[in-house]
Design an enzyme around this catalytic site. Structure first.
Site, short mmCIF file in Angstrom:
data_model
loop_
_atom_site.label_atom_id
_atom_site.label_comp_id
_atom_site.label_asym_id
_atom_site.label_seq_id
_atom_site.Cartn_x
_atom_site.Cartn_y
_atom_site.Cartn_z
N THR A 63 52.25 67.96 31.74
CA THR A 63 53.48 68.84 31.76
C THR A 63 54.57 68.13 30.91
O THR A 63 54.70 67.05 31.24
CB THR A 63 53.77 69.46 32.94
OG1 THR A 63 52.67 69.81 33.74
CG2 THR A 63 55.01 70.27 33.01
N VAL B 110 44.20 65.87 38.90
CA VAL B 110 44.11 66.84 37.89
C VAL B 110 42.99 66.38 36.88
O VAL B 110 41.90 67.16 36.58
CB VAL B 110 45.32 67.04 37.09
CG1 VAL B 110 44.93 67.92 35.67
CG2 VAL B 110 46.30 67.65 37.78
N CYS C 183 55.06 68.96 40.16
CA CYS C 183 55.13 69.81 39.18
C CYS C 183 56.28 70.64 39.61
O CYS C 183 57.24 70.82 38.65
CB CYS C 183 54.04 70.88 39.22
SG CYS C 183 52.46 70.15 38.79
N ASP D 137 39.93 55.53 33.45
CA ASP D 137 41.48 55.31 34.32
C ASP D 137 41.77 53.96 33.98
O ASP D 137 40.98 53.00 34.32
CB ASP D 137 41.30 55.83 35.81
CG ASP D 137 42.69 56.14 36.31
OD1 ASP D 137 43.08 57.30 36.49
OD2 ASP D 137 43.45 55.24 36.58
N ARG E 100 52.89 61.28 46.83
CA ARG E 100 53.84 61.09 45.71
C ARG E 100 54.97 62.19 45.68
O ARG E 100 54.31 63.44 45.88
CB ARG E 100 53.01 60.87 44.37
CG ARG E 100 52.32 59.69 44.36
CD ARG E 100 51.56 59.62 43.09
NE ARG E 100 50.52 60.79 42.84
CZ ARG E 100 50.00 61.18 42.00
NH1 ARG E 100 49.89 60.48 40.92
NH2 ARG E 100 48.93 62.25 41.95
#
Length: 440
Positions: free
Chosen positions: A126, A23, A266, A41, A337
């Site tokens: 999220t 993302v 998600c 990161d 994942r």
């Protein structure tokens, strides 16, 4: 802060991206075409890959990474050079299905330690409604010694990037934006409008934006659960689910969903964030969790049907030779994942089957690290009793009948079990050739 947008546009201030995964990285690359971007990161190995022009996510491709002006770093103090921070870290669930806020809390600490006056922090992860203001803001304040609303502001703009999707990109999906006050909302909206061609939707509050994101995926999850339940029912009736859906799909308002394994970060995760918050308030979810239960059991269901077909073929189940083709959570995406294919593998293990796993698209190092899985080469898939196409990779769709047949042991076709989870192959053709064919 009202001039922050202008200063970013003129190159006087920088934008930072915290978390450069599937993302965050495409967002950083998109913004770097317009403004100065620091890409941070925590993973130094990933930063080295990006710096050398390699895109391990396949989201924008190596050429775009080579050409990008993103300033990649794993040095968190570089974040002090930026005034507009976008946090895009994963929000997984724990083994007991409760939200794991560790990554978003960790990112908040990192940003907080390096936060300067006049900054805006926007979260993309999220979360359930309330996390940005109730969980993240106190961390930012504690780490920075600054006061939210006075020294810095926060916003929330949920990510809608669809990994592996080359059509629905950051630029082409309308973006929900929100801010703690009108001024922040205006700045956040203008900054995102620089890269989102489809425009932005200004949500009336941060909580509304958080809630909108969490229900988008819950809605999809429930619809797929319904299809999975239909698949189980029609299978008992001896009816082909795909044929039923094609027929029903001719009605203008029939929603086009199909059965399958629901993994990823998600759809299989977000509903638990919503139900967790509901439980805290004393409401026990009924529809959302029922959908989750169905979807979480589909890997087991597929494995059971493999075993039934092996028995039908008079093949001894224990130590049967089975190949699992595809291991990622979705087609044409290297991400393993939260893949549900591992559920098929574990369930086959329960029956004494140790399947050969093959996935030319997947990130093999990640699969080894997360699951202890080593992939076989496609060429080595031979002499199988059963072949399961678990993921509909484009590469697999190119396989002709000779290639598929070459994966099986030399035997009559009626002894060859072919499992097509996503309905990728032509059912009639496979059945006419005599295979023991099954699909969701």
């Amino acid at each position: 802060m009202e001039n922050l947008y202008q200063e970013i546009l003129e190159g006087k201030e920088k934008l930072s991206l915290v978390g450069l995964g599937y993302v965050g990285m495409p967002i950083a690359v998109a913004f770097a075409k317009k403004v100065n971007v620091i890409g941070y990161d925590i993973n130094n190995e990933k930063i080295k890959l990006y710096r050398s022009g390699i895109d391990p996510t396949n989201e924008v491709g190596n050429d775009a990474i080579k050409d990008t002006k993103v300033d990649f770093t794993s040095d968190e103090t570089r974040l002090r050079e930026a005034k507009f921070h976008i946090v895009a870290v994963p929000t997984p669930v724990n083994a007991d299905k409760t939200p794991d806020l560790t990554p978003v809390e960790g990112a908040s600490k990192t940003v907080g330690r390096n936060l300067t006056k006049g900054s805006i922090v926007v979260y993309e992860s999220t979360v359930y409604p309330g996390v940005t203001e109730d969980v993240c803001v106190p961390i930012l304040e504690r780490e920075s010694g600054l006061k939210c609303g006075v020294d810095f502001k926060v916003g929330y703009s949920p990510e809608r990037i669809n990994p592996g999707d080359k059509v629905h990109r950051l630029e082409t999906i309308k973006k929900i934006v929100s801010g703690m006050d009108e001024e922040t909302l205006d700045t956040v909206a203008k900054v995102y409008e620089l890269v989102v061609d489809a425009g932005v939707h200004r949500a009336e509050s941060i909580k509304v934006a958080e809630a909108a994101k969490v229900i988008e995926n819950s809605q999809r999850d429930i619809n797929i659960a319904f299809m999975n339940e239909l698949s189980i029912i029609f299978n008992m009736m001896g009816i082909d689910t795909k044929a039923v859906l094609e027929a029903a799909g001719t009605k203008w308002n029939f929603l086009k969903f199909s059965p399958g394994l629901v993994g990823g970060h998600c759809i299989g995760v977000d509903p638990y964030y919503l139900t967790y918050k509901a439980e805290m308030l004393g409401y026990h979810s009924q529809i959302i969790l029922a959908g989750r239960r169905i979807n979480d059991d589909m890997g087991k269901y597929v494995a059971e049907n493999v075993v039934k077909k092996l028995i039908k073929a008079d093949t001894p189940v224990k130590s049967a030779k089975v190949a699992v083709m595809g291991f990622t959570f979705k087609e044409d995406c290297p991400d393993t994942r939260n893949t549900k294919v591992i559920d098929i593998v574990h369930e086959l293990n329960e029956y004494g089957i140790d399947p050969v796993i093959c996935d030319p698209t997947a990130d093999s190092a990640e699969a080894q690290r997360l699951y202890g899985v080593n992939f076989a080469e496609v060429e080595s898939v031979k002499d199988m009793d059963a072949v399961i196409f678990a993921v509909a990779h484009s590469e697999f769709k190119k396989y002709g009948i000779d290639m598929i047949d070459g994966m099986f042991k030399a035997a009559d076709n009626s002894k060859k079990v072919l499992i097509d989870v996503k309905g990728m192959l032509d059912k009639k053709e496979m059945e006419n050739l005599g295979y023991l064919y099954w699909r969701l």
